[in-house]
Design a protein around this motif. Structure first.
Motif, PDB file in Angstrom:
ATOM      1  N   UNK A 160       2.881 -36.777 -19.485  1.00  0.00           N
ATOM      2  CA  UNK A 160       2.445 -35.667 -18.135  1.00  0.00           C
ATOM      3  C   UNK A 160       3.989 -35.275 -17.253  1.00  0.00           C
ATOM      4  N   UNK A 161       3.983 -33.613 -17.310  1.00  0.00           N
ATOM      5  CA  UNK A 161       4.830 -33.351 -16.254  1.00  0.00           C
ATOM      6  C   UNK A 161       4.982 -32.255 -15.284  1.00  0.00           C
ATOM      7  N   UNK A 162       5.630 -32.605 -14.079  1.00  0.00           N
ATOM      8  CA  UNK A 162       5.502 -32.160 -12.878  1.00  0.00           C
ATOM      9  C   UNK A 162       6.766 -31.384 -12.156  1.00  0.00           C
ATOM     10  N   UNK A 163       6.409 -30.002 -11.979  1.00  0.00           N
ATOM     11  CA  UNK A 163       7.206 -29.791 -11.153  1.00  0.00           C
ATOM     12  C   UNK A 163       7.131 -29.427  -9.642  1.00  0.00           C
ATOM     13  N   UNK A 164       7.590 -29.637  -8.078  1.00  0.00           N
ATOM     14  CA  UNK A 164       7.025 -29.322  -7.670  1.00  0.00           C
ATOM     15  C   UNK A 164       7.988 -28.628  -6.706  1.00  0.00           C
ATOM     16  N   UNK A 165       7.862 -27.948  -5.847  1.00  0.00           N
ATOM     17  CA  UNK A 165       8.816 -26.815  -5.145  1.00  0.00           C
ATOM     18  C   UNK A 165       8.023 -26.385  -3.718  1.00  0.00           C
ATOM     19  N   UNK A 166       9.169 -26.677  -2.785  1.00  0.00           N
ATOM     20  CA  UNK A 166       9.381 -26.227  -1.483  1.00  0.00           C
ATOM     21  C   UNK A 166       9.450 -25.124  -1.988  1.00  0.00           C
ATOM     22  N   UNK A 167       7.915 -24.276  -0.485  1.00  0.00           N
ATOM     23  CA  UNK A 167       7.473 -22.794  -1.077  1.00  0.00           C
ATOM     24  C   UNK A 167       8.564 -22.252   0.152  1.00  0.00           C
ATOM     25  N   UNK A 168       9.759 -21.148  -0.331  1.00  0.00           N
ATOM     26  CA  UNK A 168      10.248 -20.417   0.742  1.00  0.00           C
ATOM     27  C   UNK A 168       9.397 -19.651   1.316  1.00  0.00           C
ATOM     28  N   UNK A 169      10.293 -18.281   2.140  1.00  0.00           N
ATOM     29  CA  UNK A 169       9.838 -16.964   2.797  1.00  0.00           C
ATOM     30  C   UNK A 169       9.921 -16.317   1.440  1.00  0.00           C
ATOM     31  N   UNK A 170       8.673 -15.854   0.785  1.00  0.00           N
ATOM     32  CA  UNK A 170       8.919 -15.068  -0.136  1.00  0.00           C
ATOM     33  C   UNK A 170       9.421 -13.737  -0.355  1.00  0.00           C
ATOM     34  N   UNK A 171       9.877 -13.040  -0.772  1.00  0.00           N
ATOM     35  CA  UNK A 171      10.601 -12.078  -1.163  1.00  0.00           C
ATOM     36  C   UNK A 171       9.666 -10.476  -2.307  1.00  0.00           C
ATOM     37  N   UNK A 172      10.037  -9.370  -2.025  1.00  0.00           N
ATOM     38  CA  UNK A 172       8.432  -8.776  -2.877  1.00  0.00           C
ATOM     39  C   UNK A 172       9.204  -8.005  -3.446  1.00  0.00           C
ATOM     40  N   UNK A 173       9.733  -7.174  -4.834  1.00  0.00           N
ATOM     41  CA  UNK A 173       9.782  -6.299  -5.413  1.00  0.00           C
ATOM     42  C   UNK A 173       8.787  -5.714  -5.723  1.00  0.00           C
ATOM     43  N   UNK A 174       9.043  -3.739  -5.809  1.00  0.00           N
ATOM     44  CA  UNK A 174       8.409  -3.033  -6.706  1.00  0.00           C
ATOM     45  C   UNK A 174       8.833  -2.810  -7.907  1.00  0.00           C
ATOM     46  N   UNK A 175       7.359  -2.320  -8.497  1.00  0.00           N
ATOM     47  CA  UNK A 175       7.628  -2.383 -10.781  1.00  0.00           C
ATOM     48  C   UNK A 175       7.679  -0.951 -10.507  1.00  0.00           C
ATOM     49  N   UNK A 176       7.890  -0.341 -11.794  1.00  0.00           N
ATOM     50  CA  UNK A 176       8.040   0.856 -11.979  1.00  0.00           C
ATOM     51  C   UNK A 176       7.047   1.615 -12.180  1.00  0.00           C
ATOM     52  N   UNK A 177       5.391   0.960 -12.135  1.00  0.00           N
ATOM     53  CA  UNK A 177       4.162   1.566 -11.637  1.00  0.00           C
ATOM     54  C   UNK A 177       3.681   0.645 -10.697  1.00  0.00           C
ATOM     55  N   UNK A 178       4.607   0.724  -9.477  1.00  0.00           N
ATOM     56  CA  UNK A 178       4.063   0.719  -8.094  1.00  0.00           C
ATOM     57  C   UNK A 178       3.266  -0.638  -7.938  1.00  0.00           C
ATOM     58  N   UNK A 179       2.708  -1.710  -8.684  1.00  0.00           N
ATOM     59  CA  UNK A 179       2.421  -3.145  -8.008  1.00  0.00           C
ATOM     60  C   UNK A 179       4.206  -4.335  -7.526  1.00  0.00           C
ATOM     61  N   UNK A 180       3.393  -4.890  -6.391  1.00  0.00           N
ATOM     62  CA  UNK A 180       4.137  -5.658  -5.114  1.00  0.00           C
ATOM     63  C   UNK A 180       4.117  -6.726  -6.096  1.00  0.00           C
ATOM     64  N   UNK A 181       5.719  -7.163  -6.492  1.00  0.00           N
ATOM     65  CA  UNK A 181       5.331  -8.378  -7.045  1.00  0.00           C
ATOM     66  C   UNK A 181       6.569  -9.284  -6.122  1.00  0.00           C
ATOM     67  N   UNK A 182       6.437 -10.393  -6.478  1.00  0.00           N
ATOM     68  CA  UNK A 182       7.385 -11.777  -5.819  1.00  0.00           C
ATOM     69  C   UNK A 182       8.683 -11.508  -6.792  1.00  0.00           C
ATOM     70  N   UNK A 183       9.994 -11.535  -6.073  1.00  0.00           N
ATOM     71  CA  UNK A 183      10.834 -12.116  -6.525  1.00  0.00           C
ATOM     72  C   UNK A 183      11.024 -13.374  -6.996  1.00  0.00           C
ATOM     73  N   UNK A 184      11.570 -13.419  -8.480  1.00  0.00           N
ATOM     74  CA  UNK A 184      11.953 -14.323  -8.757  1.00  0.00           C
ATOM     75  C   UNK A 184      13.190 -14.853  -9.201  1.00  0.00           C
ATOM     76  N   UNK A 185      13.251 -16.120  -9.844  1.00  0.00           N
ATOM     77  CA  UNK A 185      14.938 -16.207 -10.450  1.00  0.00           C
ATOM     78  C   UNK A 185      14.408 -17.605 -11.050  1.00  0.00           C
TER      79      UNK A 185
END
Length: 211
Positions: free
Chosen positions: A134-159
């Motif tokens: 078993x592998x478990x990954x946990x994190x506290x949800x931050x305030x989400x930031x968004x960006x728009x890709x070249x097709x106009x889709x709204x995506x969550x900013x990731x790292x």
């Protein structure tokens, strides 16, 4: 004539190497007869919620075939198996690469400041012994930031977090892994999960059991 003999000798040598490799792998797995039995996924990519997939082959077969429509998660079942064993996702599609590892529906409905967990749990074995990884990954949800890709889709900013995959910007994921075995009802936990996995299902051999 010399070059022809050399070519024939090289071909024979390559064949012998391939045959010996195949024979060793066949002997190894015939001795163990491991089967993937169940795969538990919680909030992993397309698989929101907590669900368990039955992987036990039927009619004595030792092969699993994953079938489904495009976008239904076939590749990510394979990615989940790889991640559980080796902490990587070698079969990510382009769309998945632009998405967080956590299920997007679960991410959206979780309140900022609340914890989200991803769990991938694999059970495999044979008639005499079962193993649970078993592998478990946990994190506290931050305030989400968004960006728009070249097709106009709204995506969550990731790292990208090293070998943990992609998470919302500002996340601080923590991980836990466990390795257990059982010859009956009770499970025994072993230390050093990655070393235990390497003994049973070496990374170098995965191309022979993931096709």
């Amino acid at each position: 004539l010399f070059f022809r003999l050399l070519l024939n000798a090289s071909s024979i040598l390559l064949f012998l190497i391939f045959f010996l490799e195949w024979a060793c792998i066949k002997y190894y797995y015939n001795c163990n007869q491991f089967q993937f039995l169940t795969l538990r996924l919680k909030n992993y990519r397309q698989f929101g919620g907590d669900r368990t997939i039955d992987l036990k082959p039927k009619n004595g077969k030792l092969v699993n075939v994953i079938q489904g429509t495009n976008g239904s998660g076939k590749s990510n079942i394979l990615n989940a198996l790889n991640y559980c064993l080796y902490e990587d996702e070698p079969h990510l599609r382009n769309l998945s690469q632009s998405m967080p590892m956590v299920n997007i529906g679960e991410l959206q409905k979780t309140q900022v400041g609340d914890e989200i967990e991803i769990i991938i749990e694999l059970v495999f074995g044979n008639e005499s012994i079962s193993y649970k990884i078993a592998r478990k990954i946990s994190f506290v949800k931050p305030e989400l930031l968004y960006e728009v890709d070249e097709k106009g889709n709204k995506l969550v900013k990731l790292e990208t977090k090293n070998n943990l995959g992609s998470f919302p910007l500002g996340s601080r994921p923590s991980t836990a892994a466990s390795f257990q075995w059982s010859k009956g009802k009770d499970w025994t936990t072993e230390d050093h999960p990655d070393a235990q996995i390497e003994k049973l299902l070496p990374r170098a051999m995965r191309s022979f059991f993931f096709i």
